[in-house]
Design an enzyme around this catalytic site. Structure first.
Site, PDB file in Angstrom:
ATOM      1  NE  ARG A 140      -3.442   2.520   2.538  1.00 21.75           N
ATOM      2  CZ  ARG A 140      -4.440   2.765   3.370  1.00 21.75           C
ATOM      3  NH1 ARG A 140      -4.882   1.812   4.174  1.00 21.75           N
ATOM      4  NH2 ARG A 140      -5.011   3.936   3.411  1.00 21.75           N
ATOM      5  CB  CYS A 187     -18.346  -0.034   0.827  1.00 20.84           C
ATOM      6  SG  CYS A 187     -17.251   1.318   1.261  1.00 20.84           S
ATOM      7  CG  ASP A 188     -16.339   0.731   6.348  1.00 17.00           C
ATOM      8  OD1 ASP A 188     -15.913   1.032   5.208  1.00 17.00           O
ATOM      9  OD2 ASP A 188     -15.636   0.807   7.362  1.00 17.00           O
ATOM     10  CE1 TYR A 197     -11.653   6.201   0.141  1.00 12.81           C
ATOM     11  CE2 TYR A 197     -13.915   5.910   0.906  1.00 12.81           C
ATOM     12  CZ  TYR A 197     -12.560   5.665   1.053  1.00 12.81           C
ATOM     13  OH  TYR A 197     -12.108   4.908   2.089  1.00 12.81           O
ATOM     14  NE  ARG A 209      -5.521   5.954   7.038  1.00 13.25           N
ATOM     15  CZ  ARG A 209      -5.766   6.060   8.338  1.00 13.25           C
ATOM     16  NH1 ARG A 209      -5.220   7.015   9.059  1.00 13.25           N
ATOM     17  NH2 ARG A 209      -6.563   5.219   8.930  1.00 13.25           N
ATOM     18  CG  ASN A 266     -11.448  -1.266  -0.008  1.00 14.98           C
ATOM     19  OD1 ASN A 266     -12.438  -1.126  -0.706  1.00 14.98           O
ATOM     20  ND2 ASN A 266     -11.350  -0.752   1.215  1.00 14.98           N
ATOM     21  CG  HIS A 321     -14.364   3.732  -1.980  1.00 11.97           C
ATOM     22  ND1 HIS A 321     -13.070   3.349  -1.673  1.00 11.97           N
ATOM     23  CD2 HIS A 321     -15.123   3.304  -0.947  1.00 11.97           C
ATOM     24  CE1 HIS A 321     -13.057   2.734  -0.507  1.00 11.97           C
ATOM     25  NE2 HIS A 321     -14.286   2.680  -0.044  1.00 11.97           N
TER      26      HIS A 321
HETATM   27  P1  NAD Z   1      -4.197  -5.896   7.165  1.00 15.19           P
HETATM   28  O1  NAD Z   1      -3.003  -5.804   6.287  1.00 15.19           O
HETATM   29  O2  NAD Z   1      -4.090  -5.496   8.582  1.00 15.19           O
HETATM   30  O3  NAD Z   1      -4.729  -7.399   7.120  1.00 15.19           O
HETATM   31  C1  NAD Z   1      -4.981  -8.071   5.960  1.00 15.19           C
HETATM   32  C2  NAD Z   1      -4.582  -9.535   6.116  1.00 15.19           C
HETATM   33  O4  NAD Z   1      -4.894 -10.195   4.887  1.00 15.19           O
HETATM   34  C3  NAD Z   1      -3.095  -9.783   6.386  1.00 15.19           C
HETATM   35  O5  NAD Z   1      -2.935 -10.516   7.571  1.00 15.19           O
HETATM   36  C4  NAD Z   1      -2.634 -10.563   5.165  1.00 15.19           C
HETATM   37  O6  NAD Z   1      -1.651 -11.525   5.457  1.00 15.19           O
HETATM   38  C5  NAD Z   1      -3.922 -11.209   4.697  1.00 15.19           C
HETATM   39  N1  NAD Z   1      -3.907 -11.652   3.313  1.00 15.19           N
HETATM   40  C6  NAD Z   1      -3.365 -11.039   2.246  1.00 15.19           C
HETATM   41  N2  NAD Z   1      -3.566 -11.765   1.140  1.00 15.19           N
HETATM   42  C7  NAD Z   1      -4.255 -12.870   1.506  1.00 15.19           C
HETATM   43  C8  NAD Z   1      -4.760 -14.002   0.801  1.00 15.19           C
HETATM   44  N3  NAD Z   1      -4.593 -14.121  -0.523  1.00 15.19           N
HETATM   45  N4  NAD Z   1      -5.406 -14.955   1.503  1.00 15.19           N
HETATM   46  C9  NAD Z   1      -5.575 -14.836   2.832  1.00 15.19           C
HETATM   47  N5  NAD Z   1      -5.137 -13.784   3.547  1.00 15.19           N
HETATM   48  C10 NAD Z   1      -4.475 -12.812   2.896  1.00 15.19           C
HETATM   49  O7  NAD Z   1      -5.326  -5.060   6.411  1.00 15.19           O
HETATM   50  P2  NAD Z   1      -6.585  -4.259   6.969  1.00 15.19           P
HETATM   51  O8  NAD Z   1      -6.188  -2.853   7.142  1.00 15.19           O
HETATM   52  O9  NAD Z   1      -7.224  -4.960   8.058  1.00 15.19           O
HETATM   53  O10 NAD Z   1      -7.524  -4.304   5.699  1.00 15.19           O
HETATM   54  C11 NAD Z   1      -8.007  -5.500   5.143  1.00 15.19           C
HETATM   55  C12 NAD Z   1      -8.955  -5.219   4.007  1.00 15.19           C
HETATM   56  O11 NAD Z   1     -10.229  -4.821   4.490  1.00 15.19           O
HETATM   57  C13 NAD Z   1      -8.481  -4.114   3.103  1.00 15.19           C
HETATM   58  O12 NAD Z   1      -8.792  -4.464   1.790  1.00 15.19           O
HETATM   59  C14 NAD Z   1      -9.269  -2.944   3.574  1.00 15.19           C
HETATM   60  O13 NAD Z   1      -9.356  -1.949   2.612  1.00 15.19           O
HETATM   61  C15 NAD Z   1     -10.582  -3.603   3.860  1.00 15.19           C
HETATM   62  N6  NAD Z   1     -11.511  -2.829   4.685  1.00 15.19           N
HETATM   63  C16 NAD Z   1     -11.619  -3.039   5.997  1.00 15.19           C
HETATM   64  C17 NAD Z   1     -12.552  -2.362   6.732  1.00 15.19           C
HETATM   65  C18 NAD Z   1     -12.743  -2.640   8.139  1.00 15.19           C
HETATM   66  O14 NAD Z   1     -13.431  -1.879   8.819  1.00 15.19           O
HETATM   67  N7  NAD Z   1     -12.228  -3.724   8.628  1.00 15.19           N
HETATM   68  C19 NAD Z   1     -13.336  -1.418   6.160  1.00 15.19           C
HETATM   69  C20 NAD Z   1     -13.203  -1.203   4.827  1.00 15.19           C
HETATM   70  C21 NAD Z   1     -12.308  -1.926   4.125  1.00 15.19           C
END
Ligand code: NAD
Length: 448
Positions: free
Chosen positions: A96, A172-173, A271, A291, A150, A203
């Site tokens: 990222r 999406c949240d 966005y 970010r 995402n 977005h």
């Molecule tokens: P993060 O990096 O903390 O965690 C993501 C995890 O996914 C990592 O542990 C990584 O090893 C794992 N991963 C990557 N590729 C993988 C695969 N092919 N199979 C299994 N696991 C895999 O990321 P994050 O900040 O928690 O975000 C995760 C996703 O959720 C992003 O796409 C983010 O944009 C989306 N998202 C989260 C929220 C929320 O509130 N949780 C809201 C909107 C979007």
């Protein structure tokens, strides 16, 4: 129907910093959505283990009856489950950071899901999400995947093209968060107090109507607030909302005022600032500290630090683990599917006439009624020329990215970048593309 006395849930992306909050939220919502089995799945064993071991200790102390496990083995992770909650980040924060910094080097928006960064992330995410979907269908063919990985717009388009019959719902949240803010502007508690109309892409959309539950029109009040403050001062500080109040988010909520000014008839998704004010975004970005750095130095350190402490001390007491109140929409959606509630959700779904003057095959974000047989869209009618122009441009970017991924086409990815409103010319698009290819070798299909 699939109503059961209890459900088994797999959290894909078990090593995410959001996993503890979501797992605790599932426990907290047990009365309306009884979960008796939770499996964490990730493809990074080491990262997941830290989160999972800490959660294991928490569950032993607080929910000993829960059948909890974690694994990197797909068969173990996806057998005998009802729901997959997917929040993966292919390439993690290290990638990222590059998604953000490479475009900025060329004076373009560097952002997680918008512009060149989002395109790069999309090219990584498609394979990861499809892989999990295939595992789920192989080992639990009746299960539903609720995906909020995402960039959801590109991921959803890829699923439409590659797995059109799969039981995946992309959600999406951000609009929920914005509705929470609009509710607060109107002296109400949260999004549950509002009725809404909305159209767009993920977005990339607009609220067109907001009513309270008695049917009173809240738009005049919300418009007044938007014209003055954007989404600022409508921020609710409830538990679990800290993710959106870092410095960069304050910027985003304030700038919504200027995005609103372009079309005062609708309330824009935050966005849209990346596409309508890219010059401002670049001017206010720090190309050396984006970010991704903010999250790696903040949230990631905090959550992993807390998890390590739990593991060392052998107890989760005082660790500050909390249910993610903000994520209860995921339980709302799972409940709707499992218990046929017929509740209304903003989902990313094939257009098919929901926006009548727009590409039938676009993955649009529109309100849907959800029950045990899936979703039904609520038609939003025609969009005005301003939105139509913007939507046509952006949907073409997203479709070209998916085509580039499927066909391994350099040409189409170059076109996608050139078409993005965040990039000034084909020349700059090519420079960014060539840099992105270099660093994404382990993640993207080979482009010819
Ligand atoms: P993060 O990096 O903390 O965690 C993501 C995890 O996914 C990592 O542990 C990584 O090893 C794992 N991963 C990557 N590729 C993988 C695969 N092919 N199979 C299994 N696991 C895999 O990321 P994050 O900040 O928690 O975000 C995760 C996703 O959720 C992003 O796409 C983010 O944009 C989306 N998202 C989260 C929220 C929320 O509130 N949780 C809201 C909107 C979007």
């Amino acid at each position: 129907t699939m109503a059961k006395s209890s459900y088994a849930v797999t959290i894909a992306g078990g090593g995410s910093t959001f996993t503890p909050g979501i797992a605790l939220m599932l426990l907290k919502e047990h009365d309306r959505f009884p979960v008796d089995k939770v499996v964490f799945y990730d493809n990074d064993a080491e990262r997941q283990e830290i989160v999972a071991k800490a959660c294991e200790i928490y569950f032993k102390e607080n929910a000993p009856e829960l059948d909890f496990s974690y694994t990197t083995d797909p068969e173990e992770a996806f057998t005998g489950i009802d729901f997959v909650l997917a929040h993966i980040r292919v390439g993690k924060y290290a990638m990222r950071e590059l998604d953000e910094k490479i475009p900025l080097k060329y004076g373009c928006v560097g952002q997680e899901t918008c512009g060149a960064g989002g395109i790069a992330y999309g090219m990584r995410s498609i394979g990861g999400v499809i892989e999990i979907l295939d595992y789920m269908e192989k080992y639990s063919p009746d299960a539903w995947m609720l995906n909020y990985s995402n960039p959801a717009a590109i991921v959803a388009e890829a699923c439409r093209v590659l797995r059109p019959d799969s039981k995946i719902i992309n959600i999406c949240d951000m609009p929920i968060d914005l509705m929470d803010k609009m509710a607060v502007m109107c002296g109400l508690k949260d999004h549950r107090d509002l009725q809404y109309s909305y159209y767009g892409l993920n977005h990339y959309g607009w609220f067109t109507k907001i009513f309270d539950k008695q049917g009173n029109d809240l738009m005049p009040q919300i418009k007044k607030h938007m014209a003055k403050n954007g989404y600022l001062d409508g921020i609710s500080h409830e538990e679990g909302q800290e993710q959106h109040i870092d410095e960069s988010w304050i910027h985003t909520f304030g700038k919504a005022k200027d995005v609103y000014a372009i079309d005062p008839e609708t309330i824009p998704n935050t966005y849209l600032k990346y596409y309508t004010y890219p010059d401002y975004v670049v001017e206010t970005s720090n190309p050396n500290y984006t970010r991704a750095n903010e999250v790696m130095d903040g949230r990631e350190k905090r959550v992993f630090g807390a998890c390590r402490k739990v593991i060392e001390s052998g107890t989760a007491e005082g660790a500050g683990f909390e249910a993610d109140a903000h994520a209860t929409y995921i339980v709302d959606l799972a409940c709707a599917l499992a218990e046929n509630t017929g509740e209304r959700f903003l989902l990313i779904v094939p257009n098919d006439g929901a926006v009548s003057n727009f590409d039938e095959t676009a993955m649009v974000e529109v309100p849907c009624i959800v029950g045990s047989n899936g979703y039904e869209k609520i038609c939003q009618g025609k969009v005005p020329q301003w939105q139509k122009g913007m939507l046509e441009q952006q949907v073409s970017v997203e479709k070209l990215v998916v085509q580039a991924w499927v066909e391994g086409s350099y040409q189409k990815l170059w076109q996608a970048l050139t078409l993005s409103a965040t990039i000034p010319s084909a020349k700059v698009a090519k420079q960014i593309l060539d840099d992105l290819i270099e660093v994404n070798k382990d993640y993207w299909p080979e482009l010819k």
